[in-house]
Scaffold this motif. Structure first.
Motif, mmCIF file in Angstrom:
data_model
loop_
_atom_site.group_PDB
_atom_site.id
_atom_site.type_symbol
_atom_site.label_atom_id
_atom_site.label_comp_id
_atom_site.label_asym_id
_atom_site.label_seq_id
_atom_site.Cartn_x
_atom_site.Cartn_y
_atom_site.Cartn_z
ATOM 1 N N ALA A 84 0.847 -1.206 0.000
ATOM 2 C CA ALA A 84 0.000 0.000 0.000
ATOM 3 C C ALA A 84 0.876 1.248 0.000
ATOM 4 C CB ALA A 84 -0.889 -0.008 1.239
ATOM 5 N N TYR B 47 -6.164 1.112 -1.218
ATOM 6 C CA TYR B 47 -5.444 -0.088 -0.760
ATOM 7 C C TYR B 47 -6.130 -0.698 0.461
ATOM 8 C CZ TYR B 47 -1.825 1.659 -3.860
ATOM 9 O OH TYR B 47 -1.137 2.109 -4.958
ATOM 10 N N TYR C 257 -4.680 4.922 3.728
ATOM 11 C CA TYR C 257 -4.353 4.061 2.582
ATOM 12 C C TYR C 257 -5.360 4.114 1.432
ATOM 13 C CZ TYR C 257 -0.963 1.963 5.796
ATOM 14 O OH TYR C 257 0.061 1.749 6.672
#
Length: 434
Positions: free
Chosen positions: A339, A417, A414
């Motif tokens: 990520a 992700y 993130y």
């Protein structure tokens, strides 16, 4: 300020802050009173308060005393000295949102060993009787309640006047700043980390010290230590030992790396941990339960297994991070998501998210064995009273809330992700259920 993006609505947030600020101090006193003076019966305490109202609470609230102050100061200075003076490996914490990387000295295990050996030796050689700590526990807790509030005010002022790093700032709201704290990594000088002191060396250490105290007090009271007390104490000490063994890993967790040093963390560790986390043992001192060998061993083994799984979850993830995803997980290469994210200063970084082993079962599966371990060191009290189980209930609520806060933070960090990660590991805590 990062932490003021509120997880819940402002009304719920301010309501919960104000109610925790108001109700946790008297609750600590009521917990002590119920265990020590009301035979562990919530009903007895409730009836006392119903008959006498607010005056009833004032009557049972012990006044801070000089002896309580002396005991606390000696203990705090001893732990602070160990934190500063004992040798330890240099460990770097995670990079903060402003790009600051805290450096620690990992000497927790040594401090823990020295503390317990010193405490038990003082008792063994008749220099100091730990039963005194139990006999003055109400005054100690009362002194801690007020002393720690003053400490949090000083932290708030320090955050305004002399922050230790760039990881500090005000939300513009005095209640939020006092409750959540101003600084992420407050220090005294270059080396004395305040959060390591409050969370680990005062709070977690007091858990072990008080567990031993309760055993000694029960022995003094009845001439022996009940099997229920032994199971409770062994499991709590194994858990705290695991904590100090893994202390450097704790410095990467939400408590240290994301929650600022305010009332929530610091008062919690200075007052709430010594009282509430040790409360099953506090209850057992005067309400010993005879389990019998077979039941005692069953509970002990189940508790040890839960603590081991909790440890292994953390170990698995730490190993995975340390080797940059090259470690094996349950004998196989780990499955992972790479990520990328951007820091507040605009830097692009990558993180590896582990999606196999314990971490493939649920995103916060390690909370399951932690809650179960707490249940197993409480269950020796059996089911005559509810009060020993308060900690288990509290811990469950705390960890479920923490899982939600952590998920929200990771989602913001993130983005897509995290969505991918949640598709791969759909359950938050309990596999197949939640």
């Amino acid at each position: 300020m990062g932490e003021t993006k509120l997880v819940h609505s402002p009304l719920i947030t301010y309501g919960s802050m104000l109610s925790l600020l108001s109700f946790t101090p008297p609750f600590v006193i009521l917990m002590w009173y119920t265990n020590v003076h009301a035979d562990g019966s919530i009903l007895k305490t409730f009836n006392h308060l119903r008959e006498n109202g607010l005056q009833g609470l004032i009557n049972i609230w012990p006044k801070p005393t000089a002896i309580a102050g002396k005991l606390i100061i000696c203990y705090a200075l001893f732990e602070a000295a160990l934190q500063l003076l004992l040798p330890g490996k240099r460990v770097e914490g995670p990079i903060s949102p402003t790009g600051h990387k805290p450096v620690y000295k990992a000497n927790g295990m040594a401090a823990y060993a020295v503390t317990l050996i010193t405490y038990i030796s003082l008792w063994w050689f008749g220099i100091f009787n730990p039963a005194i700590v139990y006999d003055h526990l109400g005054e100690i807790l009362s002194t801690l309640i007020f002393g720690s509030l003053v400490f949090c005010v000083l932290l708030y002022i320090k955050g305004h006047v002399a922050p230790s790093s760039t990881d500090s700032g005000s939300s513009g709201n005095i209640i939020v700043d006092f409750y959540w704290g101003m600084e992420l990594y407050p220090r005294i000088g270059k080396d004395f980390d305040i959060k390591v002191f409050t969370n680990c060396r005062f709070g977690m250490m007091s858990w072990a010290v008080l567990a031993v105290t309760y055993c000694i007090k029960q022995h003094e009271e009845y001439g022996s230590v009940s099997d229920s007390m032994l199971v409770n104490t062994i499991l709590m000490l194994v858990y705290v030992t695991k904590f100090f063994w893994w202390e450097a890993g704790y410095w990467n967790t939400m408590d240290i790396a994301h929650d600022r040093a305010g009332f929530y963390i610091c008062w919690g560790c200075l007052v709430w941990v010594p009282c509430i986390y040790t409360s099953p043992g506090m209850y057992l001192v005067k309400q010993p339960v005879h389990l019998g060998l077979q039941l005692a061993i069953y509970i002990l083994v189940a508790g040890l297994l839960c603590i081991y799984i909790n440890y292994d979850c953390d170990r698995q993830r730490q190993e995975f991070r340390r080797t940059n995803g090259k470690s094996t997980v349950w004998g196989k290469a780990p499955s992972k998501i790479v990520a990328s994210y951007t820091t507040t200063s605009g830097e692009k970084k990558t993180s590896l998210l582990l999606t196999s082993g314990w971490w493939g079962l649920a995103r916060h599966f390690h909370y399951v064995p932690e809650i179960l371990a707490a249940f197993f060191w409480t269950v020796p009290a059996l089911f005559n009273h509810f009060i020993p189980y308060f900690y288990v209930v509290f811990l469950t609520i705390l960890l479920f809330d923490r899982a939600k806060r952590d998920d929200d933070r990771c989602k913001a960090k993130y983005g897509k992700y995290w969505k991918l990660y949640c598709e791969k590991v759909p359950y938050r805590i309990i596999p197949g259920i939640y």
